[in-house]
Design a protein around this motif. Structure first.
Motif, PDB file in Angstrom:
ATOM      1  N   LEU C 150       4.306  43.708  21.945  1.00 20.86           N
ATOM      2  CA  LEU C 150       3.465  44.887  22.195  1.00 20.86           C
ATOM      3  C   LEU C 150       3.174  45.014  23.673  1.00 20.86           C
ATOM      4  O   LEU C 150       3.189  44.040  24.410  1.00 20.86           O
ATOM      5  CB  LEU C 150       2.140  44.762  21.437  1.00 20.86           C
ATOM      6  N   GLY C 153      -1.455  47.395  26.690  1.00 19.66           N
ATOM      7  CA  GLY C 153      -2.444  48.333  26.162  1.00 19.66           C
ATOM      8  C   GLY C 153      -2.593  48.188  24.660  1.00 19.66           C
ATOM      9  O   GLY C 153      -3.696  48.073  24.136  1.00 19.66           O
ATOM     10  N   ALA C 179      -6.866  48.033  30.184  1.00 28.33           N
ATOM     11  CA  ALA C 179      -5.425  48.293  30.097  1.00 28.33           C
ATOM     12  C   ALA C 179      -5.147  49.607  29.381  1.00 28.33           C
ATOM     13  O   ALA C 179      -4.013  49.930  29.097  1.00 28.33           O
ATOM     14  CB  ALA C 179      -4.730  47.156  29.366  1.00 28.33           C
ATOM     15  N   ARG C 282       9.753  48.341  24.631  1.00 29.09           N
ATOM     16  CA  ARG C 282       9.943  48.604  26.049  1.00 29.09           C
ATOM     17  C   ARG C 282      10.431  50.028  26.240  1.00 29.09           C
ATOM     18  O   ARG C 282      11.206  50.547  25.449  1.00 29.09           O
ATOM     19  CB  ARG C 282      10.956  47.624  26.636  1.00 29.09           C
ATOM     20  N   LEU C 304      -0.145  55.365  27.404  1.00 32.10           N
ATOM     21  CA  LEU C 304       0.223  53.992  27.086  1.00 32.10           C
ATOM     22  C   LEU C 304       1.715  53.934  26.791  1.00 32.10           C
ATOM     23  O   LEU C 304       2.222  54.682  25.969  1.00 32.10           O
ATOM     24  CB  LEU C 304      -0.566  53.541  25.864  1.00 32.10           C
ATOM     25  N   GLY C 307       6.100  54.040  30.541  1.00 27.62           N
ATOM     26  CA  GLY C 307       7.214  53.425  31.243  1.00 27.62           C
ATOM     27  C   GLY C 307       6.933  53.146  32.713  1.00 27.62           C
ATOM     28  O   GLY C 307       7.841  52.868  33.479  1.00 27.62           O
ATOM     29  N   THR C 309       5.241  50.602  34.045  1.00 26.38           N
ATOM     30  CA  THR C 309       5.513  49.207  34.347  1.00 26.38           C
ATOM     31  C   THR C 309       6.997  48.924  34.419  1.00 26.38           C
ATOM     32  O   THR C 309       7.478  48.301  35.353  1.00 26.38           O
ATOM     33  CB  THR C 309       4.865  48.332  33.266  1.00 26.38           C
ATOM     34  N   GLU C 310       7.729  49.438  33.432  1.00 26.37           N
ATOM     35  CA  GLU C 310       9.166  49.183  33.424  1.00 26.37           C
ATOM     36  C   GLU C 310       9.822  49.752  34.671  1.00 26.37           C
ATOM     37  O   GLU C 310      10.727  49.149  35.238  1.00 26.37           O
ATOM     38  CB  GLU C 310       9.797  49.762  32.167  1.00 26.37           C
TER      39      GLU C 310
HETATM   40  N1  ATP Z   1       9.098  44.149  23.630  1.00 24.15           N
HETATM   41  C1  ATP Z   1       8.682  43.782  24.849  1.00 24.15           C
HETATM   42  N2  ATP Z   1       9.131  42.617  25.381  1.00 24.15           N
HETATM   43  C2  ATP Z   1       8.736  42.237  26.591  1.00 24.15           C
HETATM   44  N3  ATP Z   1       7.884  42.936  27.371  1.00 24.15           N
HETATM   45  C3  ATP Z   1       7.422  44.091  26.878  1.00 24.15           C
HETATM   46  C4  ATP Z   1       7.776  44.558  25.631  1.00 24.15           C
HETATM   47  N4  ATP Z   1       7.144  45.721  25.434  1.00 24.15           N
HETATM   48  C5  ATP Z   1       6.414  45.980  26.531  1.00 24.15           C
HETATM   49  N5  ATP Z   1       6.581  44.981  27.403  1.00 24.15           N
HETATM   50  C6  ATP Z   1       5.964  44.870  28.678  1.00 24.15           C
HETATM   51  O1  ATP Z   1       4.574  44.769  28.473  1.00 24.15           O
HETATM   52  C7  ATP Z   1       3.960  45.292  29.637  1.00 24.15           C
HETATM   53  C8  ATP Z   1       2.892  46.103  29.212  1.00 24.15           C
HETATM   54  O2  ATP Z   1       3.274  47.409  28.848  1.00 24.15           O
HETATM   55  P1  ATP Z   1       2.162  48.308  29.498  1.00 24.15           P
HETATM   56  O3  ATP Z   1       0.811  47.757  29.173  1.00 24.15           O
HETATM   57  O4  ATP Z   1       2.472  48.408  30.973  1.00 24.15           O
HETATM   58  O5  ATP Z   1       2.170  49.690  28.899  1.00 24.15           O
HETATM   59  P2  ATP Z   1       1.427  50.654  29.858  1.00 24.15           P
HETATM   60  O6  ATP Z   1       1.211  50.004  31.172  1.00 24.15           O
HETATM   61  O7  ATP Z   1       0.235  51.175  29.173  1.00 24.15           O
HETATM   62  O8  ATP Z   1       2.473  51.761  29.959  1.00 24.15           O
HETATM   63  P3  ATP Z   1       3.483  51.704  31.134  1.00 24.15           P
HETATM   64  O9  ATP Z   1       4.765  51.192  30.539  1.00 24.15           O
HETATM   65  O10 ATP Z   1       3.498  53.132  31.540  1.00 24.15           O
HETATM   66  O11 ATP Z   1       2.936  50.795  32.169  1.00 24.15           O
HETATM   67  C9  ATP Z   1       5.032  45.970  30.423  1.00 24.15           C
HETATM   68  O12 ATP Z   1       5.429  45.049  31.422  1.00 24.15           O
HETATM   69  C10 ATP Z   1       6.138  46.129  29.448  1.00 24.15           C
HETATM   70  O13 ATP Z   1       7.390  46.067  30.102  1.00 24.15           O
END
Ligand code: ATP
Ligand code: ATP
Ligand code: MG
Ligand code: MG
Lengths: 344, 312, 538, 344
Positions: C150, C153, C179, C282, C304, C307, C309-310
């Motif tokens: 997950l 967030g 978050a 992801r 949330l 993308g 972070t990615e």
């Molecule tokens: N299946 C997964 N395996 C590994 N990492 C993941 C996976 N899903 C999400 N992540 C990572 O978890 C982190 C958290 O996602 P994140 O909390 O950043 O969502 P967000 O910040 O709300 O939305 P955004 O992607 O716009 O930043 C990110 O680094 C994302 O790449």
């Protein structure tokens, strides 16, 4: 407008979900990949006599299962220990201790079979619990606790046995063990299925169900995955850890009883090096040494893989030194197969 | 294979040849189940068997290594049976644990030659081997000869819990009876050179008065010699060993080169085993139930000849 | 400045004279704190003020404290978190404490699994109740998905659901929204409102002033482990709160006008990443186009999992392996960093999103963590020069006003905000030309925020290009020159902060005119609902 | 007002700083506690002859150092591996391989001393690097990679040596090794100080300095502390890991050369079980098996502790079986001592 937004979205999601569903399909059987591969190779390489493939002959296959039964039983206990992020190097020594114990109690001390077995199993349990306490309560790393435990168990076994393997003669006279104990070395279903193999399978099945369904198992995984979170959620971390080490000691002792029954002797050095085979079986089965991820199914597959490997190498009469090489390479390869999983 | 099924005690009792004797025309698969290749003595046994077998075209020898694990050795024999070997040579890791599976082979009508260590009962064709107790005894008596009016000595034992360690200790104890040889220290060298060295170093510190060291095998004796050398006592303190392998790293050379005062050849029985196999399978004759191999005292005087003879 | 409180409502929780010290350092000094049923009591204070410590005492996590804790007027002494839970106290932790390997449901029911008659875990019931709880928090995740996959967030929402599952009378929320982006925060407020009506006492810790203003009834301000002020939250202004927290009036929170933007430093042209292996959850870049000029601060916003972070991870060579299409130009030269090391060599630096997982070795010293990126550079012939390092670290501690006892202390002993500053300092020490920031002020107090914004300002003036992903709209509007809106890994809009406000950003992120209406939040949830099922443990 | 705020603060600062300084004082020597304790006990238990305490006699102490020199050298390499969160079970086998290698090359293949040594060391290095690649690049757990490596190294050693120890005779004829090689078994300073001891001390000192001062060492610690953070901070994680495994292989090979030189023989089974002693030494020295925390000083102390223990047990000539018990207990106790540290 909203449609426009969600629509591409859908596509993406479905795309991934199909992808992942396939992945997870693979997942479900991944721990068996290695075994299947080695098995197929074994069938292909097996010598053939009068048109019959020796390797797949039921006799031979049961030999394989019998040969891995002790390691397998130990490996089941080891799986739990490794799932909580621990390790147990004492299993081989505990096996030796238990083997000596059953022999000495029945032969020298004229205990009945069941009393002897129960005492020995209890001893193994306690030994494991003590190691668990040392590592969980006093926070000494399991590796070192059980490394010491290994030496202690060996020491006790040697002293107890007087430094010699204690031979087990059967009969109901003094100095003789109950004949029923020798069953452990026998085969049922008209001499086909070895008793140890049956015990192994039963233990494995029970462990698999337990790991799948019990709350205790959830706690085991939680501790291995994130100990702090587990503690905050009210998981009795220390207790679970201690119990797991106790369980591993218990199963090692059981393997020791079987060992004595199969070989009609309890030797103080029995089981040397079994710890490494057991750990190898667990890891080959896809359980992570860092804890929190793994399965008993995998462990059983891992143990069988090692058994099949030894067996086919022997059937092909591969030079023992070369065997060492081959085994090493196969173990790495098998462990590598497990890495294919996306996780982490 | 169909040949053995109903042959009952085929490989057995003296007086009749084994049922599976096919004479000179046959081709024979011989399984050699070795207890532990990691021991130089046993590795030598394998070599002797292979060399002897080379001379006999009908023989094909397969060697397995149980790595000092009874269970593994049981499996090794089982696997040989699966391959339907024509004859089993086994050097058991321990006696009792291997008895059952050896009997299984024997009852299948397969001749069984047991080397070095007897299995229980008599379900085997022939036992060939030295006598550890007797060798220990001779070592003890030799010690008495070396010190007619007594001496303080140290004993370095093999791996605790292994049968030969016990037998060589008991035998030695018998051997030194009467002559006042006093064992002031007993340590375990686990059959290993480096272990023997470290242990000997400590003994020398704790008992500088010792005049000799009885080592239960040659490698530990070599280790002890190194310890003595470091302490500048290699000239004054005598070391005796056991095994006397006829190889460059073996005890006979050590004696010849003056590191060991004496060693006792513990014969591997490899040659004799193949000879027996030939008698059974090719000559279709019977063999005696037991063949005890004599040991031989090796001293500086005869070392060279013994070495040469062994390798001829 | 205290306000009279009507004692009509009996105190649900009463803490008096609470003290707690860590190795001689007092984290709480004689704190008195009360919480009434049906109120939302905001707990404010700088990083390290003692908020979490105080609440951990209330939640039975810290037991070696002095002072008294009373529930409904009866003194209690908890010996463990479970103990407190039985007394009806639940806490949502600032640091997400979940088990990555276990499924959402298993996490939520960890330690109190429902049993069948056979004593086995009643999976069906567990899943059912989990769905209900998640629905309440406004996220419809698949209960079987491993939490490890997950997004941060979503994980935070799971911890909230987990706490709700205890249906406690006292709910402690330690920075529950850090978050979350606006849409989820809105949903969170709905939940809080319901609980308040149901008579639950809620402690709400946050560094986002606008949130306090919206939901809190009372606000207590801590400084250096002491209560320094108490406000009627509705009447309180951000400035007042800030002053009480920091002890001086905090000037302009946001560094407003950047200098004239210079050359284009970063140019991304329709970037699409086809990940080698699909990782559930992801959101890889799927059509990103943007530019960042020297001296410019460009924001990234989105819902949330949009993308952000990615994208940053990809730029920094830390993204998923796989094919690319489109281009990334740095100073006009096409680049394709495959590891962070190369990215750093190219002059980029990144402040990752989750400092505990990706940022810090918590057991290691502040010193070691801060200089890590430049040990090579400071070393002479491979030999590290302590003096130089210490100099660099000290300078950063000064510049970022990091609150610590000694730079030899384990960074894990710093408060959340100060840990964040350490990560930030490490990035700045590399003297980057492009700074990639992923939620750089998550869990950072307003004072520190102001300082960080100042730093960003100065950095920009020195010609550093900054790409800033943030879930806090106020921050984006205040700090950035332009904001790029991401949706499903695509850049869908670009807003100029001189015209656009928070509402516009939110609207653009959700792709509707009207921000915050139920329909769209629902749509947002649907999206999450569709997120794929993973594989359970064992 | 502002004063009121800061003032108590000040007091605190000073208070803590003294407190912490004391703690850190303890820290600095904690890894030595165990050694000191065991040493004192040894002195007390040592047999005494004509007023002289045998244990503390320089001869005996040098014996101790000589006896641990090989394990010690290996343990130094192991320390680096464990610091990055790995483990190396192959060290003992690599020692055996190197011992065989030096013997075979000089005796059978008539290589000069230096060429032989260099080839062997290079082999050890490469073997280690390969294991590093398997674990760092392909992400297979170090435990299993090196467990396989153990078997592979043994296999090669046995094949290379023909299964028998290769005796080393000295001289300049064919089939003889250069006399200078036998120096490894000698003692300098009029027969007092064993060469292996000197080599061990030199290696240890170098390693201590390296770990204290080098930038590389910072990376090692960082990886053990939080690998992901290290990678994001620009640490060349994979490279560092591979190098560390290579270093461990190199040092194991060096120990093997010394082994051959000391015993005038290279045996394929030399060094069996050394891996566990080495790991024990590292952990007893206060290095955490989870990586990121530890020191070479501690490891050296740990190795010496084991040496002293073996020595005094032999001097008192305690029953070997009881020795096992004692060793086990002491190891746990020593490891427990290290736990006293506040961290985590
Ligand atoms: N299946 C997964 N395996 C590994 N990492 C993941 C996976 N899903 C999400 N992540 C990572 O978890 C982190 C958290 O996602 P994140 O909390 O950043 O969502 P967000 O910040 O709300 O939305 P955004 O992607 O716009 O930043 C990110 O680094 C994302 O790449
Ligand atoms: N485990 C610990 N060991 C030592 N000191 C600690 C520990 N946890 C917190 N502290 C110290 O106690 C003080 C209060 O920390 P706390 O986490 O309560 O602050 P906070 O108000 O929650 O800050 P933030 O807003 O950043 O979360 C800080 O100075 C911190 O350094
Ligand atoms: Mg906090
Ligand atoms: Mg993000």
């Amino acid at each position: 407008m909203t449609d426009l937004q969600t629509e591409p979205n859908e596509r993406l999601e479905t795309k991934t979900s199909t992808a992942t569903s396939i992945v997870s399909m693979l997942f479900r059987f991944q721990s068996l990949f290695g075994l299947v591969a080695v098995f197929i190779v074994a069938v292909l390489l097996s010598p053939v006599r009068d048109g019959a493939n020796i390797f797949v002959s039921s006799d031979n296959l049961f030999n394989v299962v019998r040969a891995v039964s002790e390691i397998g039983i130990i490996a089941v206990g080891m799986t739990f220990v490794i799932l909580i992020g621990g390790i147990d190097l004492s299993v081989g020594a505990v096996l030796g201790l238990a083997a000596v114990g059953s022999a000495v109690l029945m032969v020298n001390d004229d205990f009945g079979m069941w009393p002897a077995i129960l005492i020995v199993l209890a001893a193994g349990l306690v030994f494991g619990l003590l190691q668990g306490i040392a590592s969980a309560v006093f926070g000494i790393q399991a590796f070192i606790v059980t490394l010491a435990g290994l030496q202690i168990a060996r020491g006790i076994a040697r002293i107890w046995s007087g430094g010699q393997g204690v031979a087990i003669a059967y009969g109901d006279g003094p100095g003789e063990a109950p004949v029923s104990f020798s069953l452990l070395g026998e085969r049922t279903f008209n001499g086909l299925v070895p008793i140890p193999a049956i015990i192994f399978v039963v233990i494995a099945v029970l462990a698999i169900l337990f790991l799948r369904t019990s709350a205790f198992a959830r706690h085991v995984f939680a501790i291995g995955g994130n100990e702090k979170a587990a503690r905050l959620s009210g998981v009795p971390v220390t207790r679970v850890k201690v119990i797991v080490f106790g369980l591993c000691g218990l199963l090692s002792a059981l393997a020791g009883v079987i060992h004595a029954g199969q070989l009609n002797q309890g030797g103080p050095n029995d089981g040397s090096g079994y710890e490494l085979d057991a750990i190898a079986a667990v890891v080959i089965g896809g359980t992570s040494l860092s804890g929190g991820r793994g399965s008993v199914v995998g462990t059983v597959a891992g143990a069988l893989l090692l058994g099949v490997l030894n067996n086919i190498l022997a059937l092909r009469n591969v030079d023992p030194n070369v065997q060492l090489l081959v085994k090493g390479l196969v173990i790495v390869a098998a462990a590598g197969l497990q890495r294919l999983r996306p996780a982490s | 294979g169909t040949t053995h099924e109903n042959s009952g005690q085929g490989g057995s009792s003296a007086g009749q040849a084994p049922a599976n004797c096919k004479g000179p025309s046959g081709h024979y698969l011989i399984g050699m189940s070795q207890a532990n290749n990691a021991e130089p003595y046993r590795e030598q046994m394998n070599k002797d068997i292979q060399n002897a077998a080379k001379a006999i075209p009908q023989f094909e020898v397969k060697i397995s290594d149980a790595a000092a694990d009874d269970s593994k050795q049981v499996s090794d024999v089982e696997n040989f049976l699966t391959q339907q070997i024509d004859l089993l040579i086994i050097s058991p890791n321990e006696a009792t644990p291997l008895t059952a599976v050896v009997k299984k082979a024997y009852d299948k009508g397969i001749p069984v030659l047991v080397l070095d260590r007897k299995v229980d009962g008599d379900a085997y064709t022939e036992f060939i081997g030295g006598d550890n107790v007797d060798i220990g005894r001779q070592a003890g008596e030799h010690m008495k000869k070396l010190f007619p009016n007594g001496a303080k000595i140290a004993e370095i034992r093999g791996l605790a819990g292994s049968t030969p360690a016990k037998e060589r200790q008991d035998g030695f104890a018998k051997g030194i009876e009467g002559g006042n040889i006093d064992i002031v220290a007993t340590v375990d060298g686990d059959w290993l050179r480096d272990k023997g060295q470290a242990q000997a170093e400590a003994v020398i510190q704790a008992h500088p008065e010792i005049q000799a060291i009885y080592s239960q095998n040659d490698p530990m004796g070599e280790g002890a010699y190194l310890a003595l050398k470091a302490a500048g006592k290699e000239k004054t303190v005598k070391v005796t060993g056991i095994d006397g392998l006829p190889i460059p790293s073996g005890g006979i050379k050590s004696v010849e080169q003056g590191r060991l005062a004496a060693t006792f050849v513990y014969p591997t029985g490899g040659k004799e085993a193949i000879a027996a196999a030939k008698t059974l399978l090719i000559d279709c004759k019977t063999v005696p139930k037991t063949q005890t191999l004599p040991t031989q005292l090796v001293t500086k005087d005869n070392a060279a000849d013994v070495y040469a003879k062994a390798n001829s | 400045m205290d306000i009279a409180v009507d004692d009509a409502v009996a105190a649900l929780v009463e803490m008096t004279g609470v003290r707690k010290s860590y190795g001689g350092a007092l984290a709480c000094r004689d704190i008195d704190f009360t919480l009434r049923a049906g109120e939302v009591h905001a707990l404010l204070g700088e990083n390290g003020a003692g908020k979490s410590t105080l609440m951990k005492i209330l939640a039975g996590e810290i037991t070696d404290h002095e002072g008294m804790v009373a529930i409904d007027g009866t003194p209690v002494r908890f010996t463990s978190p479970v103990d407190a839970q039985h007394a009806g106290i639940a806490m949502i932790h600032q640091e997400l404490d979940l088990v990555p390997g276990l499924s959402v449901a298993e996490n939520i029911f960890l330690g109190r699994e429902p049993r069948t008659r056979l004593g086995t875990v009643d999976v069906r019931r567990m899943y059912r109740e989990t769905r209900e709880l998640l629905a309440a928090t406004g996220v419809a995740l698949d209960p079987r998905r491993p939490v490890g996959e997950l997004r941060t967030g979503e994980q935070q929402l799971v911890t909230i659901a987990k706490a709700l599952g205890l249906d406690a009378r006292v709910l402690i929320m330690d920075e529950p929204s850090s978050a979350l982006s606006q849409a989820e925060v809105e949903q969170l407020f709905v939940v809080v409102e319901e609980l308040r009506k149901a008579g639950t006492g809620i402690v709400y810790i946050s560094h986002r002033m606008e949130e306090i203003g919206r939901i809190a009834d009372r606000a207590t301000v801590l400084r250096n482990g002491q209560v320094v002020a108490e406000f009627d939250a509705r009447a309180m202004t951000a400035a007042q709160a800030a002053e009480a927290m920091v002890g001086r009036s905090v000037q302009t929170l946001f560094h407003t006008e950047g200098g004239e933007p210079g050359e284009i430093v970063l140019e991304i042209d329709d970037l699409v990443v086809h990940a080698g292996r699909v990782r559930p959850g992801r959101r890889e870049p799927n059509g990103i186009t943007l530019t960042v000029r020297a001296g410019e601060i460009v924001g990234l916003t989105g819902l949330l999992g949009a993308g952000r972070t990615e994208l940053l991870e990809t730029l920094f060579g830390a993204g998923s392996r796989g094919r690319w299409s489109g281009r990334i130009l740095l100073d006009g030269k096409p680049i394709h960093p495959r590891k962070p090391r190369t990215a750093l060599k190219l002059g980029m630096a990144m402040v990752p999103e989750d400092r505990r997982i990706a940022g810090l070795a918590l057991e290691h010293s502040v010193h070691a963590n801060t200089v890590l990126s430049i040990v090579d550079r400071l070393a002479v012939a491979g030999v590290a020069v302590r003096a130089k390092e210490t100099g660099a670290v000290r300078e950063m501690v000064e510049r970022l006003k990091i609150k610590l006892r000694s730079i030899r202390d384990a960074v894990g002993t710093l408060s959340g905000g100060n840990q964040q500053k350490v990560v930030f300092g490490r990035a700045l020490l590399t003297e980057p030309k492009l700074l990639l920031l992923d939620e750089p002020t998550r869990g950072v107090d307003i004072g520190a925020k102001a300082e960080i914004y100042q730093l960003l300002g100065t950095a920009a003036e020195q010609g550093i290009a900054v790409l800033l992903a943030s879930s806090e709209l106020a921050e984006l509007v205040g700090v950035c020159d332009r904001v790029i809106v991401l949706r499903d890994g695509r850049s869908v809009a670009e807003l100029d902060t001189r015209q656009a406000g928070e509402a516009d950003l939110l609207a653009a992120s959700m792709g509707v005119a009207e921000p915050g209406t139920d329909s769209t939040i629902a749509a947002d949830m649907v999206e999450l609902a569709e997120s794929p099922a993973g594989e359970g443990t064992s």
